[in-house]
Design an enzyme around this catalytic site. Structure first.
Site, mmCIF file in Angstrom:
data_model
loop_
_atom_site.group_PDB
_atom_site.id
_atom_site.type_symbol
_atom_site.label_atom_id
_atom_site.label_comp_id
_atom_site.label_asym_id
_atom_site.label_seq_id
_atom_site.Cartn_x
_atom_site.Cartn_y
_atom_site.Cartn_z
ATOM 1 N N ASP A 2 0.866 -1.169 0.000
ATOM 2 C CA ASP A 2 0.000 0.000 0.000
ATOM 3 C C ASP A 2 0.912 1.231 0.000
ATOM 4 O OD1 ASP A 2 -2.287 1.696 0.520
ATOM 5 O OD2 ASP A 2 -1.682 1.713 2.624
ATOM 6 N N ASP B 10 -0.273 5.101 1.028
ATOM 7 C CA ASP B 10 -0.517 6.060 2.111
ATOM 8 C C ASP B 10 -0.425 5.377 3.467
ATOM 9 O OD1 ASP B 10 -2.567 8.687 0.804
ATOM 10 O OD2 ASP B 10 -1.385 7.236 -0.326
#
Length: 297
Positions: free
Chosen positions: A96, A98
């Site tokens: 991922d 953020d």
């Protein structure tokens, strides 16, 4: 059949009594410890216990992980990893972005320019806890950006900081001949330069719509949501000829859960409680490169 596993423990300063408790727990679970090694640096410590577990099924390994998580104290976390993954000649690391690859939530940085940071942050938190549909929440959060000049994207890009150890993690995987990918519910306009700088093999995120130099408050095309993250993990692994058992996924929010569950090992990085509860392993310190020790890179 005997399963060859590794118990990889890591922490800022690991407690010898906790390590001894871990050894006892492993032994009581029927695991035979065959060797020990230490690693780490001035930031965090790593201890790896090689072990064998007779007739271990996937359910047995899951139960062992659960027992270890339940008994864990405050100074260390432990990942139970198959030696076949750690020894694989080619692996795929997918992350991922953020609050994982980078320290911030980009949508919140953008929303600050619209005077809506706190409002958007509350929605982001709820979405990451799994309380809101991700796609719907994304559309709602992006809507507050309508009317902002596109220059704010460049300003936000300058604010973004990689997580501690992120560059080192990517470099280590790349140098060892592995594949590194990221899949993000954030935005291509921010991720693109980061991906190029790090030399990522694959990357994808949402596309902010910009018309006549102004953000419209919309995203273009299908949203990169929970299902899409798993889809790209499977697609990229297949394209590289890497079995799913030799993939490592890292994330922090509920929209990462399908990806974490499909990978050979799913790692929750400073994650929400709902994610930590179901991930195969958790890192609860700020150093993303602890992942390389879990993966044997």
């Amino acid at each position: 059949m005997t399963s060859n596993l590794a118990a990889v423990s890591y922490g800022l300063k690991m407690s010898p009594p906790e390590l001894e408790q871990l050894r006892r727990l492993l032994s009581d679970s029927g695991a035979a410890l065959t060797s020990e090694s230490t690693a780490g640096d001035a930031r965090f410590e790593v201890q790896t216990l090689a072990l064998q577990l007779d007739a271990a099924t996937a359910a047995d390994v899951a139960r062992l992980r659960h027992r270890i998580a339940e008994s864990a104290g405050g100074s260390l976390d432990t990942a139970i990893v198959s030696e076949s993954l750690r020894a694989a000649p080619r692996k795929l690391l997918i992350m991922d972005v953020d609050s994982t690859l980078i320290q911030q939530e980009v949508i919140e940085l953008l929303a600050a320019y619209a005077g809506k940071r706190e409002e958007v942050a509350a929605v982001t938190e709820a979405a990451m806890r799994g309380e809101l549909d991700f796609a719907q929440s994304l559309h709602a959060r992006v809507a507050v950006l309508a009317g902002l000049p596109s220059d704010v994207v460049n300003a936000v890009r300058a604010e973004v900081r990689l997580s501690h150890g992120a560059a080192e993690l990517v470099a280590a995987f790349k140098e060892a001949g592995h594949i590194v990918a990221v899949v993000s519910g954030g935005f291509n306009q921010i991720l693109g330069p980061i991906a190029e700088e790090l030399g990522l093999d694959y990357w994808i995120a949402n596309e902010l719509e910009i018309v006549d130099g102004v953000l419209t408050g919309k995203v273009m095309g299908a949203v990169i949501d929970r299902a899409a993250k798993e889809k790209y993990l499977r697609e990229w692994a297949a394209a590289e000829g890497i079995p799913l058992e030799h993939t490592i996924a890292v994330g922090d929010g509920a929209n990462d859960l399908d990806m974490l569950g499909a990978a050979g090992i799913g790692v929750a990085f400073n994650a929400k409680p709902a994610v930590r509860a179901v991930a195969d392993a958790a890192i609860n310190m700020p150093y993303l490169d602890a992942v390389r020790h879990i993966a044997g890179v």
